[in-house]
Design a protein around this motif. Structure first.
Motif, mmCIF file in Angstrom:
data_model
loop_
_atom_site.group_PDB
_atom_site.id
_atom_site.type_symbol
_atom_site.label_atom_id
_atom_site.label_comp_id
_atom_site.label_asym_id
_atom_site.label_seq_id
_atom_site.Cartn_x
_atom_site.Cartn_y
_atom_site.Cartn_z
ATOM 1 N N ILE A 254 -6.878 0.238 -13.907
ATOM 2 C CA ILE A 254 -7.204 0.436 -12.382
ATOM 3 C C ILE A 254 -7.140 -1.306 -11.889
ATOM 4 O O ILE A 254 -6.540 -1.374 -11.021
ATOM 5 N N ARG A 255 -7.784 -2.052 -12.698
ATOM 6 C CA ARG A 255 -7.664 -3.386 -12.352
ATOM 7 C C ARG A 255 -6.308 -4.126 -12.242
ATOM 8 O O ARG A 255 -6.167 -4.670 -10.829
ATOM 9 N N VAL A 256 -5.446 -3.832 -12.866
ATOM 10 C CA VAL A 256 -4.041 -4.223 -12.669
ATOM 11 C C VAL A 256 -3.464 -3.626 -11.613
ATOM 12 O O VAL A 256 -2.690 -4.251 -10.738
ATOM 13 N N HIS A 257 -3.669 -2.136 -11.483
ATOM 14 C CA HIS A 257 -2.972 -1.594 -10.213
ATOM 15 C C HIS A 257 -3.382 -2.185 -9.091
ATOM 16 O O HIS A 257 -2.731 -2.480 -7.704
ATOM 17 N N ASP A 258 -4.699 -2.415 -8.919
ATOM 18 C CA ASP A 258 -5.271 -3.086 -7.609
ATOM 19 C C ASP A 258 -4.857 -4.411 -7.193
ATOM 20 O O ASP A 258 -4.555 -4.681 -6.299
ATOM 21 N N GLN A 259 -4.401 -5.201 -8.466
ATOM 22 C CA GLN A 259 -3.802 -6.466 -8.392
ATOM 23 C C GLN A 259 -2.399 -6.380 -7.894
ATOM 24 O O GLN A 259 -2.004 -7.284 -7.105
ATOM 25 N N VAL B 12 0.844 -1.102 -0.062
ATOM 26 C CA VAL B 12 -0.203 -0.098 0.045
ATOM 27 C C VAL B 12 0.756 1.290 -0.249
ATOM 28 O O VAL B 12 0.602 2.084 -0.662
ATOM 29 N N ALA B 13 1.902 1.342 0.929
ATOM 30 C CA ALA B 13 2.892 2.363 0.803
ATOM 31 C C ALA B 13 3.448 2.609 -0.584
ATOM 32 O O ALA B 13 3.762 3.733 -1.071
ATOM 33 N N VAL B 14 3.774 1.450 -1.349
ATOM 34 C CA VAL B 14 4.361 1.643 -2.400
ATOM 35 C C VAL B 14 3.448 2.168 -3.665
ATOM 36 O O VAL B 14 3.734 3.024 -4.373
ATOM 37 N N ALA B 15 2.070 1.770 -3.223
ATOM 38 C CA ALA B 15 0.963 2.218 -4.178
ATOM 39 C C ALA B 15 0.897 3.693 -4.184
ATOM 40 O O ALA B 15 0.467 4.411 -4.911
ATOM 41 N N ALA B 16 0.754 4.211 -2.861
ATOM 42 C CA ALA B 16 0.814 5.379 -2.734
ATOM 43 C C ALA B 16 1.847 6.394 -3.314
ATOM 44 O O ALA B 16 1.567 7.579 -3.628
ATOM 45 N N HIS C 255 6.837 1.269 -14.960
ATOM 46 C CA HIS C 255 6.446 0.188 -14.023
ATOM 47 C C HIS C 255 6.190 -0.857 -15.367
ATOM 48 O O HIS C 255 5.536 -0.773 -16.122
ATOM 49 N N ALA C 256 7.139 -1.909 -15.135
ATOM 50 C CA ALA C 256 7.004 -3.080 -16.465
ATOM 51 C C ALA C 256 5.536 -3.412 -16.778
ATOM 52 O O ALA C 256 5.220 -3.543 -17.952
ATOM 53 N N VAL C 257 4.672 -3.541 -15.878
ATOM 54 C CA VAL C 257 3.074 -4.083 -16.086
ATOM 55 C C VAL C 257 2.519 -2.708 -16.396
ATOM 56 O O VAL C 257 1.518 -2.756 -17.284
ATOM 57 N N MET C 258 2.457 -1.888 -15.478
ATOM 58 C CA MET C 258 1.594 -0.683 -15.554
ATOM 59 C C MET C 258 1.929 0.264 -16.763
ATOM 60 O O MET C 258 1.071 0.832 -17.532
ATOM 61 N N SER C 259 3.069 0.499 -17.107
ATOM 62 C CA SER C 259 3.485 1.363 -18.181
ATOM 63 C C SER C 259 2.768 1.310 -19.650
ATOM 64 O O SER C 259 2.035 2.003 -20.176
#
Length: 133
Positions: A72-77, A8-12, A20-24
């Motif tokens: 949003i879905r991947v960020h949540d995961q 959660v701290a990293v997400a914030a 980020h390899a997945v998010m980019s």
């Protein structure tokens, strides 16, 4: 899937400027969608010309819903439930405004220059205003 407080701290602190390899690729897909739809919609383009990027993206945002939902879905995961929506509404939206300005401003300026009419010749206008004899 369970995430600790560290996630959660990293997400914030997640920031679209730091890839980020997945998010980019998901962020890029959403941003590409917003850029394309803003240019294709006259109301959104008017907001963009005025520098109101958030409003420009909001006009057409529903068209980019699949890309945003995937992000949003991947960020949540990756970072924990609920972090994706917060990320989209805060860090990504701030990034989106800057990204749209950088991408679209040159195109909007070219279009404005291309559609600009040359100024009327003052000599022609004064001749037309004279009453005929």
């Amino acid at each position: 899937m369970t995430f600790g407080l560290g996630s959660v701290a990293v997400a914030a602190g997640r920031n679209p400027v730091q890839p980020h390899a997945v998010m980019s690729p998901l962020e890029k897909a959403a941003t590409d969608c917003f850029a394309e739809t803003v240019l294709a919609n006259p109301a959104a383009t008017r907001h963009a010309r005025a520098g109101r990027w958030y409003e420009a993206a909001s006009v057409t945002g529903f068209l980019c819903r699949p890309e945003v939902d995937a992000m949003i879905r991947v960020h949540d995961q990756l970072y924990g439930r609920g972090t994706g929506t917060r990320y989209f509404q805060n860090a990504y939206t701030r990034h989106l405004g800057r990204e749209l300005a950088e991408r679209l401003q040159p195109t909007l300026e070219r279009k404005a220059m291309a559609s600009a009419e040359p100024p009327a010749d003052k000599g022609d206008a004064s001749e037309a205003d004279k009453p005929s004899e």
